[in-house]
Design a protein around this motif. Structure first.
Motif, PDB file in Angstrom:
ATOM      1  N   GLN A  20      -1.099  40.577 109.255  1.00  0.00           N
ATOM      2  CA  GLN A  20      -0.228  39.406 109.236  1.00  0.00           C
ATOM      3  C   GLN A  20       0.914  39.539 110.241  1.00  0.00           C
ATOM      4  O   GLN A  20       1.365  38.545 110.805  1.00  0.00           O
ATOM      5  CB  GLN A  20       0.312  39.182 107.828  1.00  0.00           C
ATOM      6  CG  GLN A  20      -0.782  38.747 106.872  1.00  0.00           C
ATOM      7  CD  GLN A  20      -0.258  38.235 105.556  1.00  0.00           C
ATOM      8  OE1 GLN A  20      -0.089  38.987 104.616  1.00  0.00           O
ATOM      9  NE2 GLN A  20      -0.022  36.943 105.499  1.00  0.00           N
ATOM     10  N   ASP A  29      -0.635  38.531 113.357  1.00  0.00           N
ATOM     11  CA  ASP A  29      -0.827  37.082 113.298  1.00  0.00           C
ATOM     12  C   ASP A  29       0.440  36.348 113.761  1.00  0.00           C
ATOM     13  O   ASP A  29       0.372  35.379 114.534  1.00  0.00           O
ATOM     14  CB  ASP A  29      -1.166  36.690 111.859  1.00  0.00           C
ATOM     15  CG  ASP A  29      -1.667  35.257 111.741  1.00  0.00           C
ATOM     16  OD1 ASP A  29      -1.647  34.529 112.748  1.00  0.00           O
ATOM     17  OD2 ASP A  29      -2.079  34.872 110.638  1.00  0.00           O
ATOM     18  N   TRP A  42      -8.186  42.839 109.520  1.00  0.00           N
ATOM     19  CA  TRP A  42      -8.716  42.105 108.372  1.00  0.00           C
ATOM     20  C   TRP A  42     -10.113  42.570 107.986  1.00  0.00           C
ATOM     21  O   TRP A  42     -10.471  42.546 106.803  1.00  0.00           O
ATOM     22  CB  TRP A  42      -8.697  40.607 108.661  1.00  0.00           C
ATOM     23  CG  TRP A  42      -7.308  40.048 108.652  1.00  0.00           C
ATOM     24  CD1 TRP A  42      -6.580  39.633 109.725  1.00  0.00           C
ATOM     25  CD2 TRP A  42      -6.457  39.885 107.517  1.00  0.00           C
ATOM     26  NE1 TRP A  42      -5.332  39.217 109.328  1.00  0.00           N
ATOM     27  CE2 TRP A  42      -5.224  39.363 107.975  1.00  0.00           C
ATOM     28  CE3 TRP A  42      -6.605  40.124 106.149  1.00  0.00           C
ATOM     29  CZ2 TRP A  42      -4.173  39.076 107.121  1.00  0.00           C
ATOM     30  CZ3 TRP A  42      -5.543  39.841 105.302  1.00  0.00           C
ATOM     31  CH2 TRP A  42      -4.350  39.320 105.790  1.00  0.00           C
ATOM     32  N   LYS A  64      -8.608  35.185 105.851  1.00  0.00           N
ATOM     33  CA  LYS A  64      -7.890  35.656 107.030  1.00  0.00           C
ATOM     34  C   LYS A  64      -8.832  36.367 108.005  1.00  0.00           C
ATOM     35  O   LYS A  64      -8.639  36.297 109.222  1.00  0.00           O
ATOM     36  CB  LYS A  64      -6.747  36.586 106.613  1.00  0.00           C
ATOM     37  CG  LYS A  64      -5.648  35.904 105.804  1.00  0.00           C
ATOM     38  CD  LYS A  64      -4.966  34.785 106.569  1.00  0.00           C
ATOM     39  CE  LYS A  64      -4.121  35.276 107.724  1.00  0.00           C
ATOM     40  NZ  LYS A  64      -3.368  34.189 108.383  1.00  0.00           N
TER      41      LYS A  64
END
Length: 314
Positions: free
Chosen positions: A228, A231, A259, A286
């Motif tokens: 994340q 991301d 992921w 994700k």
């Protein structure tokens, strides 16, 4: 050493069932909540009164704050009476407690087996787990610190107000940068738990840990936290005029790696209740999203190369 007591799932207890959790940018598995411990009874004959009182005061503060604020702490920006953040105050309380707690396990001290530590689970079928081992308490504290950090990141990444121009509201770059730092901090807590705390527990106790603290779940959480963070970096690169397609493809490929490994760690674990099922679905989503981004930017780079070749031929 260290006994284990697990309470089965029932109709009551302190576990919070997943329902409406509000707007979410970062999925946070349910918070594990500590229950009171009588340090005076278990450690009064071995430690000074001042140390026992300090341990008791620090942990009681955590129990009270987590118990009262837990149900809403991950989705609100509530303030304390002195203007601070509930999340920040609880993290500070855990940070104050941890070094004192580590004194119980220093140099293999026998004190680590004297107190029984009780925590309410969220992703495990057992309502709560009790262990007479201070390393279990250290592991639980690190896990809670990581989950609270993810909650902080989630609040930072939620738009603060609606847009006046009819477009989707955006999160400020400052908030996104701050969230990346928090993701790295949360990953550090989880990595420490896996590398340095789990090995301290005897094999029997490790087998009896709730699934919330299983090695696979901790590794998956660490990887999804890193994923994340990447991301968010990819999102900032997309918004930047200076970021090249190669940079965006590299970031999206890093996301795929994180992921995929998170999914590999979590897919075979018995995450059967509502929190666990949501956790698995979030990781799968994700992973698919990361692969789509990687394919997209790889395709753009291939198209760019083909265009250049065509222009050269013309």
């Amino acid at each position: 050493m260290g006994c284990v007591v697990s309470t089965p799932k029932d109709t009551g207890g302190n576990r919070r069932r997943p329902g409406s959790i509000g707007e979410v940018s970062v999925y946070v598995p349910g918070l594990r909540i500590p229950k009171p411990v009588d340090f005076a009874q278990s450690l009064g004959d071995y430690l000074s009164k001042n140390i026992v009182e300090r341990l008791s005061a620090l942990r009681t503060r955590i129990v009270v704050m987590a118990g009262q604020e837990g149900p809403t702490i991950t989705r609100t920006k509530r303030k304390t009476l002195h203007g601070g953040s509930i999340l920040a105050d609880l993290l500070q309380a855990l940070g104050d407690y941890l070094p004192v707690l580590l004194g119980l396990v220093k140099d293999g001290s026998h004190l680590q087996y004297k107190a029984q530590f009780v925590w309410v689970n969220q992703e495990d079928d057992k309502e709560e787990t009790t262990m007479s081992n201070a390393w279990y308490e250290v592991l639980s504290v690190l896990h809670l610190m990581a989950m609270l950090s993810l909650s902080q990141a989630n609040l930072l990444l939620l738009p603060r107000s609606s847009s006046t121009d009819g477009h989707q509201p955006k999160v400020s770059e400052e908030s996104r940068r701050a969230s990346v730092d928090i993701f790295l901090k949360a990953a550090g807590y989880l990595d420490c738990a896996v590398r340095h705390v789990l090995p301290q527990l005897p094999a029997e106790l490790r087998r009896n840990l709730p699934v919330d603290l299983a090695e696979g779940v901790l590794r998956a959480l660490c990887l999804q936290t890193l994923g994340q963070g990447v991301d968010i970096q990819l999102g900032m690169a997309i918004d930047s005029t200076k970021a090249t397609l190669a940079v965006k493809r590299r970031l999206s490929c890093e996301m795929v790696k994180c992921w995929q490994q998170a999914q590999d760690n979590i897919m075979n674990l018995p995450l059967a209740n509502g929190w666990g099922e949501k956790h698995c679905l979030f990781v799968k989503w994700k992973y698919v999203e990361a692969k789509a981004a990687a394919y997209y930017y790889h395709g753009l780079i291939l198209d760019e190369g083909n265009t250049e070749n065509l222009m050269g031929w013309l």
